[in-house]
Design a protein around this motif. Structure first.
Motif, PDB file in Angstrom:
ATOM      1  N   ILE A  54       0.938  -1.170   0.009  1.00 47.34           N
ATOM      2  CA  ILE A  54      -0.003  -0.160  -0.063  1.00 47.34           C
ATOM      3  C   ILE A  54       0.981   1.321  -0.011  1.00 47.34           C
ATOM      4  N   VAL A  55       1.758   1.252   0.795  1.00 47.42           N
ATOM      5  CA  VAL A  55       2.735   2.534   0.786  1.00 47.42           C
ATOM      6  C   VAL A  55       3.401   2.580  -0.620  1.00 47.42           C
ATOM      7  N   GLY A  56       3.934   1.522  -1.170  1.00 43.17           N
ATOM      8  CA  GLY A  56       4.345   1.472  -2.792  1.00 43.17           C
ATOM      9  C   GLY A  56       3.253   2.121  -3.479  1.00 43.17           C
ATOM     10  N   LEU A  57       2.183   1.792  -3.465  1.00 38.13           N
ATOM     11  CA  LEU A  57       1.210   2.361  -4.294  1.00 38.13           C
ATOM     12  C   LEU A  57       1.222   3.919  -4.079  1.00 38.13           C
ATOM     13  N   LEU A  58       1.260   4.236  -2.728  1.00 41.46           N
ATOM     14  CA  LEU A  58       0.999   5.600  -2.476  1.00 41.46           C
ATOM     15  C   LEU A  58       2.204   6.548  -2.866  1.00 41.46           C
ATOM     16  N   LEU A  59       3.489   6.040  -2.734  1.00 40.91           N
ATOM     17  CA  LEU A  59       4.652   6.701  -3.145  1.00 40.91           C
ATOM     18  C   LEU A  59       4.929   6.650  -4.580  1.00 40.91           C
ATOM     19  N   GLN A  60       4.387   5.886  -5.449  1.00 40.75           N
ATOM     20  CA  GLN A  60       4.448   5.732  -6.891  1.00 40.75           C
ATOM     21  C   GLN A  60       5.813   5.819  -7.339  1.00 40.75           C
TER      22      GLN A  60
END
Length: 181
Positions: A54-60
């Motif tokens: 989820i953090v990876g999706l938010l950091l893009q």
């Protein structure tokens, strides 16, 4: 010479994402600790992996290929190979790109889109030159004109032809013989 760089384009502030990650991680660990089921550490690991994704999706994050060179030589159709060889001999740190339609040149990377050149500094353009929509983007390069093809190089015709009226067509021709157009 190129170097791959990771670039982040976060949807939210990295501080908010980091604090949210820590709070969520503590909450997932606490909830898994309360459950009296086997494989506690595997369940906590699965929760951590879910939160990291989820953090990876938010950091893009994205990978960009950053080309480090002393300049770029762009080979367009009808370039002179001897001129390109002279540039390579004079400066070995130049990066060579060739556009579609140009003759193969060793150690030159094929260029399928001019968008790749946005992050680069074009130092030399050899051959017929750049299209008009690309010339506006790039300034400050040296243009070394290529060989002109044999035949008609420029043609100007009237916009309207009328029957039984004399019309003039003007143009330029490149030929070894003295020909008239």
């Amino acid at each position: 010479m190129s170097e791959i760089v990771i670039i982040f384009q976060p949807l939210l502030s990295p501080w908010i994402i980091g604090i949210g990650f820590l709070i969520s991680l503590l909450f997932v660990c606490w909830k898994e600790w309360q459950r009296k089921i086997k494989f506690l550490w595997w369940r906590i690991l699965a929760g951590m992996l879910m939160l990291i994704s989820i953090v990876g999706l938010l950091l893009q994050p994205s990978l960009e290929n950053e080309i480090k060179s002393k300049g770029v030589v762009l080979l367009t159709p009808n370039y002179k190979k001897a001129m390109a060889d002279s540039l390579r001999k004079a400066n070995d740190n130049l990066t060579f790109f060739q556009v579609q339609g140009s003759v193969y040149y060793p150690q030159a990377e094929k260029l399928y889109s001019f968008d790749k050149l946005n992050q680069l500094t074009i130092q030399f353009v050899l051959g017929d030159g750049l299209p008009t929509y690309v010339i506006e983007k790039f300034k400050g390069y040296h243009y070394l004109k290529g060989e002109q093809p044999i035949g008609i190089t420029q043609l100007t015709m009237p916009s309207i032809f009328k029957i039984n009226q004399r019309s003039e067509i003007e143009g330029e021709i490149n030929s070894e013989n003295s020909l008239k157009l």
